[in-house]
Design a protein around this motif. Structure first.
Motif, PDB file in Angstrom:
ATOM      1  N   HIS A  59       0.825  -1.212   0.000  1.00 52.93           N
ATOM      2  CA  HIS A  59       0.000   0.000   0.000  1.00 52.93           C
ATOM      3  C   HIS A  59       0.856   1.258   0.000  1.00 52.93           C
ATOM      4  CE1 HIS A  59      -3.660   2.326   0.663  1.00 52.93           C
ATOM      5  NE2 HIS A  59      -2.995   3.016   1.571  1.00 52.93           N
ATOM      6  N   GLN A  60       1.887   1.288   0.832  1.00 57.26           N
ATOM      7  CA  GLN A  60       2.736   2.470   0.898  1.00 57.26           C
ATOM      8  C   GLN A  60       3.533   2.660  -0.398  1.00 57.26           C
ATOM      9  OE1 GLN A  60       2.637   4.768   3.264  1.00 57.26           O
ATOM     10  NE2 GLN A  60       1.069   3.557   4.299  1.00 57.26           N
ATOM     11  N   THR A  61       4.002   1.555  -0.986  1.00 59.57           N
ATOM     12  CA  THR A  61       4.760   1.655  -2.227  1.00 59.57           C
ATOM     13  C   THR A  61       3.872   2.075  -3.373  1.00 59.57           C
ATOM     14  OG1 THR A  61       6.276  -0.080  -1.484  1.00 59.57           O
ATOM     15  CG2 THR A  61       6.256   0.400  -3.832  1.00 59.57           C
ATOM     16  N   GLU A  62       2.668   1.540  -3.396  1.00 56.62           N
ATOM     17  CA  GLU A  62       1.742   1.811  -4.496  1.00 56.62           C
ATOM     18  C   GLU A  62       1.424   3.295  -4.642  1.00 56.62           C
ATOM     19  OE1 GLU A  62      -2.617   2.117  -5.793  1.00 56.62           O
ATOM     20  OE2 GLU A  62      -1.742   2.419  -3.825  1.00 56.62           O
ATOM     21  N   LYS A  63       1.547   4.038  -3.541  1.00 61.22           N
ATOM     22  CA  LYS A  63       1.314   5.484  -3.620  1.00 61.22           C
ATOM     23  C   LYS A  63       2.296   6.170  -4.567  1.00 61.22           C
ATOM     24  CE  LYS A  63      -0.276   5.922   1.182  1.00 61.22           C
ATOM     25  NZ  LYS A  63       0.019   6.590   2.479  1.00 61.22           N
ATOM     26  N   ASN A  64       3.476   5.591  -4.703  1.00 63.21           N
ATOM     27  CA  ASN A  64       4.517   6.195  -5.529  1.00 63.21           C
ATOM     28  C   ASN A  64       4.722   5.473  -6.859  1.00 63.21           C
ATOM     29  OD1 ASN A  64       5.492   8.363  -3.803  1.00 63.21           O
ATOM     30  ND2 ASN A  64       6.179   6.752  -2.423  1.00 63.21           N
ATOM     31  N   VAL A  65       3.835   4.528  -7.156  1.00 63.17           N
ATOM     32  CA  VAL A  65       3.895   3.838  -8.450  1.00 63.17           C
ATOM     33  C   VAL A  65       2.850   4.455  -9.368  1.00 63.17           C
ATOM     34  CG1 VAL A  65       3.642   1.625  -9.645  1.00 63.17           C
ATOM     35  CG2 VAL A  65       4.698   1.716  -7.386  1.00 63.17           C
ATOM     36  N   VAL A  66       3.238   4.776 -10.577  1.00 62.74           N
ATOM     37  CA  VAL A  66       2.329   5.429 -11.512  1.00 62.74           C
ATOM     38  C   VAL A  66       2.152   4.584 -12.762  1.00 62.74           C
ATOM     39  CG1 VAL A  66       2.991   7.722 -10.695  1.00 62.74           C
ATOM     40  CG2 VAL A  66       4.145   6.740 -12.692  1.00 62.74           C
ATOM     41  N   GLN A  67       1.020   4.783 -13.396  1.00 59.58           N
ATOM     42  CA  GLN A  67       0.803   4.217 -14.722  1.00 59.58           C
ATOM     43  C   GLN A  67       1.224   5.264 -15.742  1.00 59.58           C
ATOM     44  OE1 GLN A  67      -2.843   1.962 -15.872  1.00 59.58           O
ATOM     45  NE2 GLN A  67      -3.192   3.672 -17.261  1.00 59.58           N
ATOM     46  N   ILE A  68       2.028   4.867 -16.701  1.00 60.26           N
ATOM     47  CA  ILE A  68       2.516   5.777 -17.739  1.00 60.26           C
ATOM     48  C   ILE A  68       1.827   5.448 -19.049  1.00 60.26           C
ATOM     49  CG2 ILE A  68       4.540   6.532 -19.037  1.00 60.26           C
ATOM     50  CD1 ILE A  68       6.248   5.798 -16.620  1.00 60.26           C
ATOM     51  N   GLU A  69       1.289   6.460 -19.692  1.00 61.91           N
ATOM     52  CA  GLU A  69       0.687   6.289 -21.006  1.00 61.91           C
ATOM     53  C   GLU A  69       1.449   7.171 -21.988  1.00 61.91           C
ATOM     54  OE1 GLU A  69      -3.544   6.412 -21.128  1.00 61.91           O
ATOM     55  OE2 GLU A  69      -3.759   5.512 -19.140  1.00 61.91           O
ATOM     56  N   ALA A  70       2.084   6.531 -22.927  1.00 60.72           N
ATOM     57  CA  ALA A  70       2.913   7.227 -23.921  1.00 60.72           C
ATOM     58  C   ALA A  70       2.245   7.113 -25.288  1.00 60.72           C
ATOM     59  CB  ALA A  70       4.319   6.619 -23.943  1.00 60.72           C
ATOM     60  N   GLN A  71       1.909   8.253 -25.881  1.00 63.64           N
ATOM     61  CA  GLN A  71       1.148   8.263 -27.111  1.00 63.64           C
ATOM     62  C   GLN A  71       1.963   8.827 -28.268  1.00 63.64           C
ATOM     63  OE1 GLN A  71      -2.332  10.616 -26.333  1.00 63.64           O
ATOM     64  NE2 GLN A  71      -3.233   9.136 -24.920  1.00 63.64           N
ATOM     65  N   ASN A  72       1.693   8.285 -29.458  1.00 62.58           N
ATOM     66  CA  ASN A  72       2.121   8.909 -30.703  1.00 62.58           C
ATOM     67  C   ASN A  72       0.974   8.769 -31.699  1.00 62.58           C
ATOM     68  OD1 ASN A  72       2.287   6.258 -31.774  1.00 62.58           O
ATOM     69  ND2 ASN A  72       4.441   6.097 -31.169  1.00 62.58           N
ATOM     70  N   GLU A  73       1.201   9.120 -32.935  1.00 67.01           N
ATOM     71  CA  GLU A  73       0.119   9.101 -33.913  1.00 67.01           C
ATOM     72  C   GLU A  73      -0.400   7.695 -34.178  1.00 67.01           C
ATOM     73  OE1 GLU A  73       1.466  11.011 -37.409  1.00 67.01           O
ATOM     74  OE2 GLU A  73       1.503  13.025 -36.530  1.00 67.01           O
ATOM     75  N   LEU A  74       0.417   6.694 -33.926  1.00 66.79           N
ATOM     76  CA  LEU A  74       0.048   5.332 -34.285  1.00 66.79           C
ATOM     77  C   LEU A  74      -0.530   4.530 -33.128  1.00 66.79           C
ATOM     78  CD1 LEU A  74       3.148   4.396 -36.497  1.00 66.79           C
ATOM     79  CD2 LEU A  74       0.909   5.253 -37.243  1.00 66.79           C
ATOM     80  N   SER A  75      -0.073   4.781 -31.906  1.00 64.52           N
ATOM     81  CA  SER A  75      -0.489   3.901 -30.809  1.00 64.52           C
ATOM     82  C   SER A  75      -0.289   4.579 -29.462  1.00 64.52           C
ATOM     83  CB  SER A  75       0.307   2.589 -30.841  1.00 64.52           C
ATOM     84  OG  SER A  75       1.686   2.859 -30.647  1.00 64.52           O
ATOM     85  N   THR A  76      -0.796   3.893 -28.433  1.00 64.56           N
ATOM     86  CA  THR A  76      -0.585   4.282 -27.042  1.00 64.56           C
ATOM     87  C   THR A  76       0.019   3.098 -26.304  1.00 64.56           C
ATOM     88  OG1 THR A  76      -2.442   5.831 -27.029  1.00 64.56           O
ATOM     89  CG2 THR A  76      -1.650   5.044 -24.891  1.00 64.56           C
ATOM     90  N   LEU A  77       1.169   3.309 -25.701  1.00 64.89           N
ATOM     91  CA  LEU A  77       1.841   2.256 -24.959  1.00 64.89           C
ATOM     92  C   LEU A  77       1.701   2.534 -23.471  1.00 64.89           C
ATOM     93  CD1 LEU A  77       3.576  -0.302 -25.160  1.00 64.89           C
ATOM     94  CD2 LEU A  77       5.606   1.153 -25.106  1.00 64.89           C
ATOM     95  N   THR A  78       1.330   1.509 -22.729  1.00 64.28           N
ATOM     96  CA  THR A  78       1.117   1.645 -21.291  1.00 64.28           C
ATOM     97  C   THR A  78       2.189   0.883 -20.531  1.00 64.28           C
ATOM     98  OG1 THR A  78      -1.266   1.836 -21.601  1.00 64.28           O
ATOM     99  CG2 THR A  78      -0.499   1.295 -19.397  1.00 64.28           C
ATOM    100  N   GLY A  79       2.739   1.521 -19.530  1.00 64.27           N
ATOM    101  CA  GLY A  79       3.730   0.889 -18.675  1.00 64.27           C
ATOM    102  C   GLY A  79       3.642   1.458 -17.275  1.00 64.27           C
ATOM    103  N   SER A  80       4.698   1.292 -16.517  1.00 62.92           N
ATOM    104  CA  SER A  80       4.727   1.757 -15.135  1.00 62.92           C
ATOM    105  C   SER A  80       6.001   2.541 -14.859  1.00 62.92           C
ATOM    106  CB  SER A  80       4.647   0.574 -14.165  1.00 62.92           C
ATOM    107  OG  SER A  80       3.429  -0.105 -14.293  1.00 62.92           O
ATOM    108  N   GLY A  81       6.007   3.194 -13.736  1.00 64.34           N
ATOM    109  CA  GLY A  81       7.182   3.911 -13.265  1.00 64.34           C
ATOM    110  C   GLY A  81       7.016   4.180 -11.783  1.00 64.34           C
TER     111      GLY A  81
END
Length: 381
Positions: A59-81
């Protein structure tokens, strides 16, 4: 004629005086001498070596974990950071944001912020992005002292939007693994038994005992049996160099309003339901600060934090089910849960069980998702 016994008596007295003097001298020296106990192993066994509670670590770690969405004209890639310092800098994989024209992150409490790249590896699969709105927050602690060894228990975390499904447990099953994937060279990587999927890529690998970051989750095998993580100590110098050299005025950020307006109704519904589940999970873990921060301005204005906390502090267990959601005409979401609460009342040993219906209204406030209203009713039997 009787012999005189004075010499033996005198000798006995002298011996007694000498013995008493020696005893007194030894006592005084012992009483004044400082006794030093130097056994740090005992302290470590009682304090440091006890593993932290797994649920609290996540729970404490999850506060600092984010979902990253990186977009360009062709697609959207989802990852974490994950946030690692107080400048709003987030560590991730280079392949998550490679070739992206627009990058934004979703935090654990469903807030959306634009991000800009401040460093990306060409050969090594690491990158750092910056979110100024997260500056001042405390990042995850990095493990710099204890060496990682085969058999160490680990926790892999990924995107908070799949929080319960992207937390995986395992061990370090191998070290010093070298290979190449999609143009990136992995050197000295950790091999882990915890599964690494696309949602985990870029997220932190934690030491189960300390809760500190030891690696960056990067790739996994197709069958999900093995994952690989980049040791944080191998790349932290490069990461800190990027962080120290970056200047906000030289970075380009996408408008938050533009990002929100581009969301489709299904994404809004998913985000809104997530924020409700995060609220209930925060209450269950007794993290009242995080739960209170999800409330909109009107709710916080009418309820102080102390009163809010007082209303939930007696809850020792909470379960919820039967979620139903409905979008309204004014772009809000009404979400209903059946909630079973167990309370421990003062001066009473037995737990009190309550069945209630929680109705949440979720909407955007200052470009961020907030809980606009909570209506609580007794569940009809």
């Amino acid at each position: 004629m009787r012999q005189k016994r004075y010499p033996p008596i005198i000798l006995a007295i002298i011996i007694g005086i000498i013995g008493l003097t020696i005893i007194l001298t030894m006592y005084m020296n012992w009483n004044e001498q400082e006794i030093s106990v130097n056994n740090p192993i005992i302290s470590k066994v009682e304090i440091d070596s006890q593993p932290q509670n797994l649920k609290n670590i996540i729970h404490q770690t999850e506060k600092n974990v984010v979902q990253i969405e990186a977009q360009n004209e062709l697609s959207t890639l989802t990852g974490s950071g994950f946030l690692y310092n107080d400048r709003g800098d987030i560590i991730t994989n280079a392949h998550v944001i490679q070739d992206a024209e627009i990058i934004y992150v979703r935090t654990a409490n469903a807030r959306i912020y634009p991000a800009a790249v401040i460093g990306i590896g060409e050969d090594t699969d690491i990158a750092v992005i910056r979110v100024p709105q997260l500056a001042g927050e405390s990042g995850l602690p990095i493990e710099t002292d204890n060496p990682t060894e085969i058999g160490d228990e680990v926790i892999a975390l990924g995107s908070p939007h799949g929080f319960q499904n992207t937390v995986t447990l395992g061990i370090i099953s191998g070290t010093e693994r070298n290979f190449s994937v999609e143009g990136f060279n992995y050197t000295n990587a950790y091999q882990i038994s915890a599964q690494i999927t696309q949602g985990n890529s870029g997220g932190p690998l934690l030491n189960r005992e300390t809760g500190k970051v030891i690696g960056i989750n990067s790739v996994g095998t197709d069958d999900g049996t093995l994952g690989f993580s980049i040791p944080i100590n191998d790349v932290i110098t490069q990461i800190e160099t990027w962080s120290n050299e970056a200047q906000n005025e030289q970075l380009h950020f996408t408008s938050t309003e533009d990002m929100i307006n581009s969301l489709d109704p299904e994404q809004f519904k998913e985000d809104a339901n997530y924020i409700v589940e995060y609220f209930l999970d925060s209450i269950l873990i007794r993290d009242y600060v995080s739960a209170y921060s999800l409330l909109g301005d009107s709710m916080q204005s009418s309820t102080s934090y102390s009163n809010f906390r007082e209303g939930y502090i007696q809850i020792v267990d909470l379960t919820y089910e039967n979620m139903t959601s409905k979008l309204t005409d004014d772009n809000q979401l009404n979400t209903t849960f059946s909630v079973t609460i167990k309370r421990k009342l003062p001066d009473e040993e037995e737990l009190h069980t309550e069945d209630k219906t929680y109705r949440f209204t979720i909407g955007y406030e200052n470009d961020q998702l907030k809980i606009i209203n909570i209506n609580i009713e007794e569940t009809e039997s």
